[in-house]
Scaffold this motif. Sequence first.
Motif, PDB file in Angstrom:
ATOM      1  N   PHE A 157       0.846  -1.201   0.000  1.00  0.00           N
ATOM      2  CA  PHE A 157       0.000   0.000   0.000  1.00  0.00           C
ATOM      3  C   PHE A 157       0.877   1.245   0.000  1.00  0.00           C
ATOM      4  O   PHE A 157       1.781   1.384   0.827  1.00  0.00           O
ATOM      5  CB  PHE A 157      -0.919   0.011   1.222  1.00  0.00           C
ATOM      6  CG  PHE A 157      -1.680   1.307   1.379  1.00  0.00           C
ATOM      7  CD1 PHE A 157      -2.814   1.544   0.622  1.00  0.00           C
ATOM      8  CD2 PHE A 157      -1.247   2.297   2.253  1.00  0.00           C
ATOM      9  CE1 PHE A 157      -3.514   2.743   0.738  1.00  0.00           C
ATOM     10  CE2 PHE A 157      -1.930   3.498   2.389  1.00  0.00           C
ATOM     11  CZ  PHE A 157      -3.067   3.717   1.625  1.00  0.00           C
ATOM     12  N   GLU A 158       0.587   2.178  -0.944  1.00  0.00           N
ATOM     13  CA  GLU A 158       1.326   3.428  -1.014  1.00  0.00           C
ATOM     14  C   GLU A 158       0.415   4.650  -1.025  1.00  0.00           C
ATOM     15  O   GLU A 158       0.610   5.582  -0.261  1.00  0.00           O
ATOM     16  CB  GLU A 158       2.220   3.444  -2.271  1.00  0.00           C
ATOM     17  CG  GLU A 158       3.332   2.397  -2.219  1.00  0.00           C
ATOM     18  CD  GLU A 158       4.188   2.414  -3.465  1.00  0.00           C
ATOM     19  OE1 GLU A 158       3.943   3.259  -4.359  1.00  0.00           O
ATOM     20  OE2 GLU A 158       5.109   1.571  -3.560  1.00  0.00           O
ATOM     21  N   GLU A 159      -0.577   4.655  -1.899  1.00  0.00           N
ATOM     22  CA  GLU A 159      -1.468   5.813  -2.010  1.00  0.00           C
ATOM     23  C   GLU A 159      -2.928   5.354  -1.997  1.00  0.00           C
ATOM     24  O   GLU A 159      -3.298   4.420  -2.704  1.00  0.00           O
ATOM     25  CB  GLU A 159      -1.187   6.566  -3.314  1.00  0.00           C
ATOM     26  CG  GLU A 159      -2.046   7.807  -3.482  1.00  0.00           C
ATOM     27  CD  GLU A 159      -1.769   8.533  -4.793  1.00  0.00           C
ATOM     28  OE1 GLU A 159      -2.529   9.475  -5.107  1.00  0.00           O
ATOM     29  OE2 GLU A 159      -0.817   8.156  -5.508  1.00  0.00           O
ATOM     30  N   LEU A 160      -3.748   6.015  -1.177  1.00  0.00           N
ATOM     31  CA  LEU A 160      -5.141   5.617  -1.026  1.00  0.00           C
ATOM     32  C   LEU A 160      -5.889   5.699  -2.364  1.00  0.00           C
ATOM     33  O   LEU A 160      -5.831   6.711  -3.058  1.00  0.00           O
ATOM     34  CB  LEU A 160      -5.829   6.511   0.008  1.00  0.00           C
ATOM     35  CG  LEU A 160      -7.199   6.044   0.509  1.00  0.00           C
ATOM     36  CD1 LEU A 160      -7.067   4.732   1.283  1.00  0.00           C
ATOM     37  CD2 LEU A 160      -7.834   7.106   1.402  1.00  0.00           C
ATOM     38  N   GLY A 161      -6.592   4.622  -2.678  1.00  0.00           N
ATOM     39  CA  GLY A 161      -7.321   4.568  -3.937  1.00  0.00           C
ATOM     40  C   GLY A 161      -8.790   4.258  -3.759  1.00  0.00           C
ATOM     41  O   GLY A 161      -9.420   3.638  -4.634  1.00  0.00           O
ATOM     42  N   VAL A 162      -9.361   4.659  -2.616  1.00  0.00           N
ATOM     43  CA  VAL A 162     -10.791   4.469  -2.342  1.00  0.00           C
ATOM     44  C   VAL A 162     -11.374   5.801  -1.887  1.00  0.00           C
ATOM     45  O   VAL A 162     -10.650   6.680  -1.410  1.00  0.00           O
ATOM     46  CB  VAL A 162     -11.022   3.378  -1.273  1.00  0.00           C
ATOM     47  CG1 VAL A 162     -10.624   2.009  -1.785  1.00  0.00           C
ATOM     48  CG2 VAL A 162     -10.243   3.707   0.015  1.00  0.00           C
ATOM     49  N   SER A 163     -12.696   5.939  -2.013  1.00  0.00           N
ATOM     50  CA  SER A 163     -13.307   7.238  -1.686  1.00  0.00           C
ATOM     51  C   SER A 163     -13.761   7.339  -0.237  1.00  0.00           C
ATOM     52  O   SER A 163     -13.962   8.441   0.269  1.00  0.00           O
ATOM     53  CB  SER A 163     -14.499   7.502  -2.615  1.00  0.00           C
ATOM     54  OG  SER A 163     -15.528   6.554  -2.390  1.00  0.00           O
ATOM     55  N   GLY A 164     -13.926   6.206   0.445  1.00  0.00           N
ATOM     56  CA  GLY A 164     -14.284   6.256   1.859  1.00  0.00           C
ATOM     57  C   GLY A 164     -13.093   6.697   2.694  1.00  0.00           C
ATOM     58  O   GLY A 164     -11.937   6.375   2.380  1.00  0.00           O
ATOM     59  N   LYS A 165     -13.364   7.444   3.747  1.00  0.00           N
ATOM     60  CA  LYS A 165     -12.289   7.914   4.603  1.00  0.00           C
ATOM     61  C   LYS A 165     -11.822   6.779   5.508  1.00  0.00           C
ATOM     62  O   LYS A 165     -12.534   6.348   6.414  1.00  0.00           O
ATOM     63  CB  LYS A 165     -12.752   9.103   5.444  1.00  0.00           C
ATOM     64  CG  LYS A 165     -11.625   9.747   6.248  1.00  0.00           C
ATOM     65  CD  LYS A 165     -12.131  10.907   7.103  1.00  0.00           C
ATOM     66  CE  LYS A 165     -10.988  11.505   7.923  1.00  0.00           C
ATOM     67  NZ  LYS A 165     -11.466  12.573   8.826  1.00  0.00           N
ATOM     68  N   VAL A 166     -10.614   6.278   5.251  1.00  0.00           N
ATOM     69  CA  VAL A 166     -10.045   5.186   6.042  1.00  0.00           C
ATOM     70  C   VAL A 166      -8.589   5.479   6.348  1.00  0.00           C
ATOM     71  O   VAL A 166      -7.892   6.126   5.562  1.00  0.00           O
ATOM     72  CB  VAL A 166     -10.165   3.823   5.315  1.00  0.00           C
ATOM     73  CG1 VAL A 166     -11.565   3.274   5.392  1.00  0.00           C
ATOM     74  CG2 VAL A 166      -9.718   3.934   3.854  1.00  0.00           C
ATOM     75  N   ASN A 167      -8.125   4.965   7.467  1.00  0.00           N
ATOM     76  CA  ASN A 167      -6.771   5.221   7.952  1.00  0.00           C
ATOM     77  C   ASN A 167      -5.916   3.966   7.750  1.00  0.00           C
ATOM     78  O   ASN A 167      -5.654   3.206   8.679  1.00  0.00           O
ATOM     79  CB  ASN A 167      -6.844   5.614   9.435  1.00  0.00           C
ATOM     80  CG  ASN A 167      -5.481   5.903  10.035  1.00  0.00           C
ATOM     81  OD1 ASN A 167      -4.504   6.115   9.331  1.00  0.00           O
ATOM     82  ND2 ASN A 167      -5.409   5.903  11.363  1.00  0.00           N
ATOM     83  N   ILE A 168      -5.510   3.719   6.492  1.00  0.00           N
ATOM     84  CA  ILE A 168      -4.782   2.500   6.160  1.00  0.00           C
ATOM     85  C   ILE A 168      -3.327   2.608   6.621  1.00  0.00           C
ATOM     86  O   ILE A 168      -2.631   3.585   6.317  1.00  0.00           O
ATOM     87  CB  ILE A 168      -4.816   2.227   4.633  1.00  0.00           C
ATOM     88  CG1 ILE A 168      -6.272   2.135   4.136  1.00  0.00           C
ATOM     89  CG2 ILE A 168      -4.052   0.950   4.296  1.00  0.00           C
ATOM     90  CD1 ILE A 168      -7.068   1.005   4.730  1.00  0.00           C
ATOM     91  N   THR A 169      -2.866   1.599   7.339  1.00  0.00           N
ATOM     92  CA  THR A 169      -1.480   1.565   7.795  1.00  0.00           C
ATOM     93  C   THR A 169      -0.595   1.004   6.686  1.00  0.00           C
ATOM     94  O   THR A 169      -0.886  -0.053   6.133  1.00  0.00           O
ATOM     95  CB  THR A 169      -1.319   0.698   9.056  1.00  0.00           C
ATOM     96  OG1 THR A 169      -1.698  -0.651   8.746  1.00  0.00           O
ATOM     97  CG2 THR A 169      -2.190   1.202  10.183  1.00  0.00           C
ATOM     98  N   SER A 170       0.488   1.695   6.378  1.00  0.00           N
ATOM     99  CA  SER A 170       1.399   1.227   5.332  1.00  0.00           C
ATOM    100  C   SER A 170       2.639   0.561   5.916  1.00  0.00           C
ATOM    101  O   SER A 170       3.359  -0.146   5.215  1.00  0.00           O
ATOM    102  CB  SER A 170       1.826   2.400   4.443  1.00  0.00           C
ATOM    103  OG  SER A 170       2.467   3.406   5.219  1.00  0.00           O
ATOM    104  N   SER A 171       2.878   0.776   7.207  1.00  0.00           N
ATOM    105  CA  SER A 171       4.054   0.188   7.857  1.00  0.00           C
ATOM    106  C   SER A 171       3.705  -0.156   9.297  1.00  0.00           C
ATOM    107  O   SER A 171       2.642   0.218   9.819  1.00  0.00           O
ATOM    108  CB  SER A 171       5.232   1.157   7.817  1.00  0.00           C
ATOM    109  OG  SER A 171       4.897   2.384   8.459  1.00  0.00           O
TER     110      SER A 171
END
Length: 564
Positions: A325-339
């Motif tokens: 995962f590098e750049e958010l590609g969804v429209s919902g607001k989510v806090n994706i952890t990349s590391s």
Amino acid sequence: MAAIIGDNIISPMGFTTEENFQAVRLGKTALRHFDSADGIPFPFTTSLFTKEQIDGLKEENLTRFESLAYHSIMSAITSHPEIISERTVLVLSSTKGNVGVLQDTENDKNIINLGEAARKISDKIGLSQSPIVVSNACISGVSAIILATRLIDADKTDNVIVCGVDEQSPFIISGFESLKALSESECRPFDIERLGLNLGEAAATLVLSKHPQKGCWQIIGGAIRNDGFHISSPSPKGEGAYQSLCKTIEGTSFDDIAVVNAHGTATMYNDQMESKAISRAGLSEVPANALKGYFGHTMGAAGVLETILTMHSVEDGIIFGTRNFEELGVSGKVNITSSLQQTNRSSFIKMISGFGGGNASILVSLKDKGGLETRNTQFEISHRVVLTQDSLVIDGVSAKLEFSGDKLLTALYKERIGDYPKFYKMDSLSKLGFIASEILLQAEKENDFENTPSRGIAFFNSHASLNTDIAYLETIKDKGNYFPSPSLFVYTLPNIVTGELAIRHHLLGETAFYILPNKDWNRITDIIECMFCDEQIDSVIGGWVEYINSTSFEANIFIANKTN
């Protein structure tokens, strides 16, 4: 509430939970690229056991699939030999079980019977209770954990061994490719450059008990909800996932939730849908991750495997990053952890979605929530329909018939329904369940369950979707005429019949498909009673739906209404 007292993961990255945990912590992946493979004439990326690993796991008189499950279970219960008792039941979670050997067993189709496979595993472990198989597409693992919790809460048993397991084969890989769901490169959950999923194989086991030990994890809540939208595409608003999350986190403080472990398949529609559901549920600020970049989509094992890894990571004070995962590609607001991140919280949410419109989630906590509170639920049957290849009985009254076999199903559709042309696209199992259910609901005449979670669906059989499995196999077994059928492949999941009903009647409650070694009405009654542990469920369409072939099928289904 059920306490977790043991676990194990067997994957290409290791044969213990610790080995898999450390591999993920170091950022390793089991995904590998293949230009082609035996029976698969296209490039793909997946997570597969090596021949040496397979040979090391092989158990005498068990298939590869059964051996995987057996070794995972035995490792999980090593520290708890007392678990082998008459008050322990095996709940197996799998989407396709032994289907990989279907082409090699032309004269013995019973070998791919999931109920029979579960019985063999249960017997070898030494359990006396009849096992249960949850075959609810991708949500099977979390569905199995929810069922296990309910069986304990309702005092149906003291301990449940939940084993999620699936292996890969040309049958499955070709099917997902026919749906254009696979990525040739490593998957990128929630990323703007995601192209699709990678498949994987694994076995993962959780041991749940009514006797919690100090400092053990507990299943605090959980729910299963259907989108009522489409059999192979999720609701754009994430309705089912949202409803499942809301029920699961009811009365919970977000301050203690360390992470939402999402399904995160890296398909366009799934990740977008999950982002909307997470945002709508008010969980936008909670860290979220997905583990498919490490193991691939392990299908029936996914919900169990990912629960175990998230449980151990949070206990260790960390949240795993979402690989690739590098750049958010969804429209919902989510806090994706990349590391890798640190956490001092002690609860997490596992969510998952799948074909047939199913969505499930659980809340797992390390905090002591007290002892078991027994839930006693009962139901009464208001209507029953029994439909076989040559008979139809509605609430005890036989109907006059002019046809038999498959012609009977078509005739009944034309005579009694006639306004749902999608019927003609269904496989035989879905047609049988659909016709019987339509006649059942006509007998009920009036209900107010549309667009609510108040009505569930639970069907059972012994042979899953074997008839359709054989039909799909014909589309891939000839290398000179290789043409996997996406429409057939979707129907090789037996739970699709429950999705068809949910779509037809806009039913947003729990849907599930179970496979048993034989028709066991006591077990069926127990499971349907347990569905009413979800206080939002007031009524269930349930019963036996078995299609062997055009001259041998039976639907014996009823409407169960909660009485307390």
